[in-house]
Design a protein around this motif. Structure first.
Motif, mmCIF file in Angstrom:
data_model
loop_
_atom_site.group_PDB
_atom_site.id
_atom_site.type_symbol
_atom_site.label_atom_id
_atom_site.label_comp_id
_atom_site.label_asym_id
_atom_site.label_seq_id
_atom_site.Cartn_x
_atom_site.Cartn_y
_atom_site.Cartn_z
ATOM 1 N N LEU A 174 -15.537 -9.602 -30.839
ATOM 2 C CA LEU A 174 -16.399 -8.581 -31.455
ATOM 3 C C LEU A 174 -16.974 -9.058 -32.787
ATOM 4 O O LEU A 174 -17.542 -8.271 -33.530
ATOM 5 C CB LEU A 174 -15.595 -7.297 -31.680
ATOM 6 N N ASP A 175 -16.797 -10.341 -33.083
ATOM 7 C CA ASP A 175 -17.243 -10.927 -34.353
ATOM 8 C C ASP A 175 -16.547 -10.285 -35.547
ATOM 9 O O ASP A 175 -17.132 -10.112 -36.611
ATOM 10 C CB ASP A 175 -18.769 -10.842 -34.516
ATOM 11 N N ILE A 176 -15.298 -9.913 -35.344
ATOM 12 C CA ILE A 176 -14.460 -9.374 -36.414
ATOM 13 C C ILE A 176 -13.364 -10.396 -36.674
ATOM 14 O O ILE A 176 -12.650 -10.788 -35.747
ATOM 15 C CB ILE A 176 -13.833 -8.019 -36.019
ATOM 16 N N PHE A 177 -13.256 -10.815 -37.912
ATOM 17 C CA PHE A 177 -12.262 -11.821 -38.230
ATOM 18 C C PHE A 177 -11.258 -11.256 -39.226
ATOM 19 O O PHE A 177 -11.621 -10.737 -40.274
ATOM 20 C CB PHE A 177 -12.941 -13.086 -38.748
ATOM 21 N N ILE A 178 -9.994 -11.329 -38.849
ATOM 22 C CA ILE A 178 -8.889 -10.814 -39.647
ATOM 23 C C ILE A 178 -7.992 -11.999 -39.998
ATOM 24 O O ILE A 178 -7.636 -12.788 -39.123
ATOM 25 C CB ILE A 178 -8.071 -9.768 -38.846
ATOM 26 N N SER A 179 -7.628 -12.097 -41.250
ATOM 27 C CA SER A 179 -6.750 -13.199 -41.662
ATOM 28 C C SER A 179 -5.332 -12.953 -41.163
ATOM 29 O O SER A 179 -4.964 -11.828 -40.798
ATOM 30 C CB SER A 179 -6.755 -13.322 -43.187
ATOM 31 N N LYS A 180 -4.529 -14.002 -41.174
ATOM 32 C CA LYS A 180 -3.129 -13.872 -40.754
ATOM 33 C C LYS A 180 -2.375 -12.934 -41.684
ATOM 34 O O LYS A 180 -1.494 -12.188 -41.252
ATOM 35 C CB LYS A 180 -2.470 -15.251 -40.712
ATOM 36 N N THR A 181 -2.738 -12.946 -42.953
ATOM 37 C CA THR A 181 -2.112 -12.036 -43.918
ATOM 38 C C THR A 181 -2.453 -10.585 -43.574
ATOM 39 O O THR A 181 -1.578 -9.714 -43.601
ATOM 40 C CB THR A 181 -2.592 -12.359 -45.348
ATOM 41 N N GLU A 182 -3.725 -10.329 -43.222
ATOM 42 C CA GLU A 182 -4.138 -8.965 -42.854
ATOM 43 C C GLU A 182 -3.457 -8.512 -41.568
ATOM 44 O O GLU A 182 -3.134 -7.326 -41.423
ATOM 45 C CB GLU A 182 -5.661 -8.906 -42.691
ATOM 46 N N LEU A 183 -3.239 -9.434 -40.638
ATOM 47 C CA LEU A 183 -2.564 -9.084 -39.388
ATOM 48 C C LEU A 183 -1.120 -8.636 -39.619
ATOM 49 O O LEU A 183 -0.543 -7.951 -38.788
ATOM 50 C CB LEU A 183 -2.577 -10.269 -38.413
ATOM 51 N N LYS A 184 -0.546 -8.998 -40.753
ATOM 52 C CA LYS A 184 0.830 -8.623 -41.068
ATOM 53 C C LYS A 184 0.922 -7.274 -41.793
ATOM 54 O O LYS A 184 2.015 -6.804 -42.075
ATOM 55 C CB LYS A 184 1.500 -9.713 -41.904
ATOM 56 N N SER A 191 -2.727 0.517 -42.195
ATOM 57 C CA SER A 191 -3.611 -0.311 -43.024
ATOM 58 C C SER A 191 -4.429 -1.270 -42.170
ATOM 59 O O SER A 191 -5.623 -1.458 -42.402
ATOM 60 C CB SER A 191 -2.804 -1.110 -44.049
ATOM 61 N N LEU A 192 -3.790 -1.870 -41.195
ATOM 62 C CA LEU A 192 -4.483 -2.789 -40.292
ATOM 63 C C LEU A 192 -5.569 -2.055 -39.515
ATOM 64 O O LEU A 192 -6.693 -2.545 -39.392
ATOM 65 C CB LEU A 192 -3.494 -3.448 -39.335
ATOM 66 N N LEU A 193 -5.245 -0.870 -39.030
ATOM 67 C CA LEU A 193 -6.222 -0.091 -38.265
ATOM 68 C C LEU A 193 -7.416 0.303 -39.124
ATOM 69 O O LEU A 193 -8.570 0.217 -38.682
ATOM 70 C CB LEU A 193 -5.544 1.135 -37.654
ATOM 71 N N ARG A 194 -7.166 0.713 -40.364
ATOM 72 C CA ARG A 194 -8.284 1.029 -41.282
ATOM 73 C C ARG A 194 -9.143 -0.207 -41.510
ATOM 74 O O ARG A 194 -10.372 -0.132 -41.519
ATOM 75 C CB ARG A 194 -7.747 1.555 -42.606
ATOM 76 N N ASN A 195 -8.512 -1.347 -41.686
ATOM 77 C CA ASN A 195 -9.239 -2.593 -41.929
ATOM 78 C C ASN A 195 -10.075 -2.992 -40.710
ATOM 79 O O ASN A 195 -11.244 -3.382 -40.840
ATOM 80 C CB ASN A 195 -8.247 -3.698 -42.295
ATOM 81 N N VAL A 196 -9.501 -2.878 -39.517
ATOM 82 C CA VAL A 196 -10.233 -3.193 -38.285
ATOM 83 C C VAL A 196 -11.423 -2.246 -38.122
ATOM 84 O O VAL A 196 -12.535 -2.686 -37.816
ATOM 85 C CB VAL A 196 -9.293 -3.143 -37.059
ATOM 86 N N CYS A 197 -11.206 -0.956 -38.333
ATOM 87 C CA CYS A 197 -12.302 0.019 -38.209
ATOM 88 C C CYS A 197 -13.399 -0.257 -39.239
ATOM 89 O O CYS A 197 -14.581 -0.185 -38.916
ATOM 90 C CB CYS A 197 -11.779 1.448 -38.353
ATOM 91 N N ARG A 198 -12.998 -0.596 -40.457
ATOM 92 C CA ARG A 198 -13.989 -0.896 -41.505
ATOM 93 C C ARG A 198 -14.833 -2.097 -41.111
ATOM 94 O O ARG A 198 -16.052 -2.100 -41.260
ATOM 95 C CB ARG A 198 -13.279 -1.161 -42.830
#
Length: 182
Positions: free
Chosen positions: A107-117, A122-129
């Protein structure tokens, strides 16, 4: 609006779907814009017009219809908006360690390994944003459907009971958007 009657409809763009908890909002047009930006090859406005009501997507023919083929099908809002949103949320909540990064990269969304933790909310808000971007759907709805104070001043003082008394100077100040220092 039709005459003096206010009509609310997602098709008119005056309905915004939102989640304060996950910090996103969209209109049919802004969601169709997401599809057009990702897939291309079609007019987002035409898709937005088909995302609400009794309209069905016929996958084999790649067309839209007012009747479901075979008698059973999801409406376009469910197929193009709700199901993908549910899948994105379920994937974020359930498959963080296994396949979330791959799904998001599609989906052209890139999440860092730190964000995945991060913790799940918080992760869901970040993914939605990252999926929805800024709240442009809400802003577009406001700018298209809420008149400016200058445009609406006269309407406000003539239709609001609060201003129906003979306070001519106050009415004039509201109509002219005059700000008084105290």
């Amino acid at each position: 609006m039709y005459g003096s009657e206010l009509v609310l409809s997602p098709l008119l763009g005056n309905i915004c779907f939102a989640s304060a908890r996950y910090r996103f909002s969209f209109t049919l047009q802004s969601f169709a814009d997401l599809y057009a930006a990702h897939y291309g090859g079609f007019q987002a406005k035409k898709l937005a017009e088909r995302l609400w009501g009794d309209i069905y997507f016929i996958r084999e023919k790649r067309t839209f219809s007012k009747t479901p083929e075979g008698g059973v099908a999801d409406r376009t809002f469910v197929e193009f908006v709700l199901e993908p949103l549910y899948k994105l949320i379920a994937q974020t909540v359930g498959d963080v360690d296994t396949s979330l990064a791959d799904t998001l990269s599609n989906l052209d969304i890139f999440i860092s390994k730190t964000e995945l933790k991060d913790n799940i909310p918080s992760l869901l808000r970040n993914v939605c944003r990252k999926f929805f971007g800024p709240a442009t759907g809400f802003v577009e709805m406001i700018t298209q459907h809420i008149p400016s104070p200058v445009t609406n001043g006269l309407n406000k003082v003539t239709t609001t009971a609060l201003y129906s008394h003979e306070i001519n100077k106050l009415k004039l100040d509201i109509v002219m958007c005059e700000v008084k220092d105290k």
